[in-house]
Every structure is written in structure tokens, then in C-alpha cells.
Design a protein around this motif. Structure first.
Motif, PDB file in Angstrom:
ATOM      1  N   SER A  87       0.865  -1.181   0.034  1.00  0.00           N
ATOM      2  CA  SER A  87       0.065   0.128   0.037  1.00  0.00           C
ATOM      3  C   SER A  87       0.773   1.240   0.145  1.00  0.00           C
ATOM      4  N   GLY A  88       1.869   1.176   0.745  1.00  0.00           N
ATOM      5  CA  GLY A  88       2.875   2.112   1.096  1.00  0.00           C
ATOM      6  C   GLY A  88       3.724   2.729  -0.409  1.00  0.00           C
ATOM      7  N   ILE A  89       3.846   1.444  -1.139  1.00  0.00           N
ATOM      8  CA  ILE A  89       4.460   1.721  -2.414  1.00  0.00           C
ATOM      9  C   ILE A  89       3.504   2.256  -3.643  1.00  0.00           C
ATOM     10  N   ILE A  90       2.225   1.593  -3.467  1.00  0.00           N
ATOM     11  CA  ILE A  90       1.191   2.098  -4.445  1.00  0.00           C
ATOM     12  C   ILE A  90       1.002   3.638  -4.169  1.00  0.00           C
ATOM     13  N   SER A  91       0.902   4.044  -2.888  1.00  0.00           N
ATOM     14  CA  SER A  91       0.689   5.385  -2.616  1.00  0.00           C
ATOM     15  C   SER A  91       2.044   6.441  -3.188  1.00  0.00           C
ATOM     16  N   THR A  92       3.047   5.881  -2.915  1.00  0.00           N
ATOM     17  CA  THR A  92       4.300   6.659  -3.318  1.00  0.00           C
ATOM     18  C   THR A  92       4.243   6.927  -4.814  1.00  0.00           C
ATOM     19  N   ILE A  93       3.927   5.642  -5.551  1.00  0.00           N
ATOM     20  CA  ILE A  93       3.830   5.797  -7.039  1.00  0.00           C
ATOM     21  C   ILE A  93       2.888   6.752  -7.497  1.00  0.00           C
ATOM     22  N   LEU A  94       1.668   6.704  -6.724  1.00  0.00           N
ATOM     23  CA  LEU A  94       0.320   7.684  -7.251  1.00  0.00           C
ATOM     24  C   LEU A  94       1.034   9.264  -6.960  1.00  0.00           C
ATOM     25  N   ASN A  95       1.670   9.332  -5.745  1.00  0.00           N
ATOM     26  CA  ASN A  95       2.196  10.515  -5.477  1.00  0.00           C
ATOM     27  C   ASN A  95       3.092  11.181  -6.629  1.00  0.00           C
ATOM     28  N   VAL A  96       4.149  10.533  -6.725  1.00  0.00           N
ATOM     29  CA  VAL A  96       5.089  10.907  -7.766  1.00  0.00           C
ATOM     30  C   VAL A  96       4.250  11.107  -9.430  1.00  0.00           C
ATOM     31  N   ILE A  97       3.312  10.204  -9.497  1.00  0.00           N
ATOM     32  CA  ILE A  97       2.516  10.579 -10.823  1.00  0.00           C
ATOM     33  C   ILE A  97       1.836  11.906 -10.780  1.00  0.00           C
ATOM     34  N   GLN A  98       1.411  11.962  -9.628  1.00  0.00           N
ATOM     35  CA  GLN A  98       0.278  13.519  -9.292  1.00  0.00           C
ATOM     36  C   GLN A  98       1.400  14.614  -9.649  1.00  0.00           C
ATOM     37  N   ILE A  99       2.532  14.347  -8.656  1.00  0.00           N
ATOM     38  CA  ILE A  99       3.691  15.566  -8.702  1.00  0.00           C
ATOM     39  C   ILE A  99       4.023  15.844 -10.354  1.00  0.00           C
ATOM     40  N   MET A 100       4.230  14.823 -11.008  1.00  0.00           N
ATOM     41  CA  MET A 100       4.718  14.959 -12.485  1.00  0.00           C
ATOM     42  C   MET A 100       3.664  15.513 -13.445  1.00  0.00           C
ATOM     43  N   MET A 101       2.363  15.273 -12.987  1.00  0.00           N
ATOM     44  CA  MET A 101       1.150  15.924 -13.841  1.00  0.00           C
ATOM     45  C   MET A 101       0.996  17.246 -13.297  1.00  0.00           C
ATOM     46  N   GLY A 102       1.504  17.667 -12.228  1.00  0.00           N
ATOM     47  CA  GLY A 102       1.376  19.093 -11.515  1.00  0.00           C
ATOM     48  C   GLY A 102       0.100  19.142 -10.842  1.00  0.00           C
ATOM     49  N   MET A 103      -0.576  18.189 -10.380  1.00  0.00           N
ATOM     50  CA  MET A 103      -1.995  18.143  -9.782  1.00  0.00           C
ATOM     51  C   MET A 103      -1.958  18.806  -8.635  1.00  0.00           C
ATOM     52  N   GLU A 104      -2.581  19.971  -8.346  1.00  0.00           N
ATOM     53  CA  GLU A 104      -2.515  20.486  -7.007  1.00  0.00           C
ATOM     54  C   GLU A 104      -3.390  19.849  -5.984  1.00  0.00           C
ATOM     55  N   ILE A 105      -4.308  19.385  -6.162  1.00  0.00           N
ATOM     56  CA  ILE A 105      -5.276  18.347  -5.106  1.00  0.00           C
ATOM     57  C   ILE A 105      -4.850  16.980  -5.742  1.00  0.00           C
ATOM     58  N   MET A 106      -4.363  16.265  -4.606  1.00  0.00           N
ATOM     59  CA  MET A 106      -4.111  14.857  -4.932  1.00  0.00           C
ATOM     60  C   MET A 106      -5.122  13.841  -4.992  1.00  0.00           C
ATOM     61  N   TRP A 107      -5.908  13.989  -6.107  1.00  0.00           N
ATOM     62  CA  TRP A 107      -7.133  13.094  -6.190  1.00  0.00           C
ATOM     63  C   TRP A 107      -6.962  11.676  -6.257  1.00  0.00           C
ATOM     64  N   LEU A 108      -5.933  11.063  -6.936  1.00  0.00           N
ATOM     65  CA  LEU A 108      -5.766   9.858  -6.913  1.00  0.00           C
ATOM     66  C   LEU A 108      -5.278   9.175  -5.669  1.00  0.00           C
ATOM     67  N   SER A 109      -4.661   9.864  -5.136  1.00  0.00           N
ATOM     68  CA  SER A 109      -4.037   9.461  -3.524  1.00  0.00           C
ATOM     69  C   SER A 109      -5.144   9.470  -2.579  1.00  0.00           C
ATOM     70  N   PHE A 110      -6.214  10.402  -2.937  1.00  0.00           N
ATOM     71  CA  PHE A 110      -7.514  10.618  -2.072  1.00  0.00           C
ATOM     72  C   PHE A 110      -8.417   9.325  -2.220  1.00  0.00           C
ATOM     73  N   ILE A 111      -8.441   9.024  -3.378  1.00  0.00           N
ATOM     74  CA  ILE A 111      -9.455   7.916  -4.169  1.00  0.00           C
ATOM     75  C   ILE A 111      -8.890   6.494  -3.549  1.00  0.00           C
ATOM     76  N   TYR A 112      -7.453   6.316  -3.751  1.00  0.00           N
ATOM     77  CA  TYR A 112      -6.693   5.187  -3.273  1.00  0.00           C
ATOM     78  C   TYR A 112      -6.948   4.916  -1.534  1.00  0.00           C
ATOM     79  N   SER A 113      -6.711   6.236  -0.997  1.00  0.00           N
ATOM     80  CA  SER A 113      -6.756   5.916   0.353  1.00  0.00           C
ATOM     81  C   SER A 113      -8.150   5.577   0.646  1.00  0.00           C
ATOM     82  N   LEU A 114      -9.256   6.221   0.188  1.00  0.00           N
ATOM     83  CA  LEU A 114     -10.591   5.732   0.520  1.00  0.00           C
ATOM     84  C   LEU A 114     -11.112   4.231   0.162  1.00  0.00           C
TER      85      LEU A 114
END
Length: 119
Positions: A30-57
Motif C-alpha cells: 500500500s505504501g509503494i502504491i501510494s508513493t507511485i501515485l504521489n509521484v505521478i500526481q506531482i509529475m502531472m502538476g496536480m494541486e489536489i491529490m485526487w488519485l491518492s485520496f481515492i486510493y486511500s478511501l
């Protein structure tokens, strides 16, 4: 990866026991998946981390269920999982509980998953 999938399949299984390996492999993946999602979101320049939020839910219920089963393995009630709500002190106590060996043999929550014949 099998540990992660087995926890997801048993996402509402609050009864029984979970080995340390099952609990910590789920936490690791779960930690690895969260980290990968965070890196993707940062690379995409997302201000709100929707992918991480949806995965956490999505993994909230399986995470609570595996934590309760891990506490059952140490012969503690699942209500100890409410320590997650206490910042720092509760998290430390819960961390210690999840790191401890499970009780050998059968306890009030079921048979020892370490020596289960269903492997």
C-alpha cells in the motif's frame, strides 16, 4: 503481492486472525502504491491529490479489517484499533501491538494462522 490481494478479497473480514507477514506486506505494498501515485500526481502538476485520496478511501476498509485481525492474533480486541484516532501516542502503541508475535495455538479469535492447513 498475494498477501495484498488476499487482504483486498477479505476486505470486510473482521473475524479471525492475521499474521504479521500478512499485515506488514499489505502495509508495504500500500505504501509503494501510494508513493507511485504521489509521484505521478506531482509529475502531472496536480494541486489536489485526487488519485491518492481515492486510493486511500478504497483501501480504508481493508486496512481497518487487517488491523483488527492482526490485533486478534495478539489476543486483543479489535476495539484497540481505535487507537488510530489518538495522534502519536495511539499510533506508537498500535505499532507495538502489530509488531508483537501472535499467540501460539488457538486463542479466543480462532486458530493460529501461522500453522493453518489452508496455506
Amino acid at each position: 503481492m498475494n498477501w495484498y490481494i488476499s487482504v483486498l478479497k477479505n476486505y470486510v473480514g473482521f473475524s479471525g486472525r492475521a499474521r504479521r507477514q500478512e499485515f506488514w506486506m499489505f502495509a508495504l505494498i500500500s505504501g509503494i502504491i501510494s508513493t507511485i501515485l504521489n509521484v505521478i500526481q506531482i509529475m502531472m502538476g496536480m494541486e489536489i491529490m485526487w488519485l491518492s485520496f481515492i486510493y486511500s478511501l478504497a483501501i480504508l476498509l481493508p486496512n481497518i479489517a487487517v488491523t483488527v485481525r492482526r490485533l486478534h492474533d495478539t489476543d486483543r480486541s479489535g476495539f484497540w484499533a481505535l487507537l488510530m484516532l489518538l495522534p502519536v501516542i495511539g499510533w506508537i502503541i498500535l505499532f507495538v501491538f502489530t509488531c508483537q508475535n501472535g499467540t501460539s495455538g488457538t486463542n479466543r479469535f480462532g486458530n493460529d494462522p501461522k500453522y493453518s492447513v489452508n496455506k
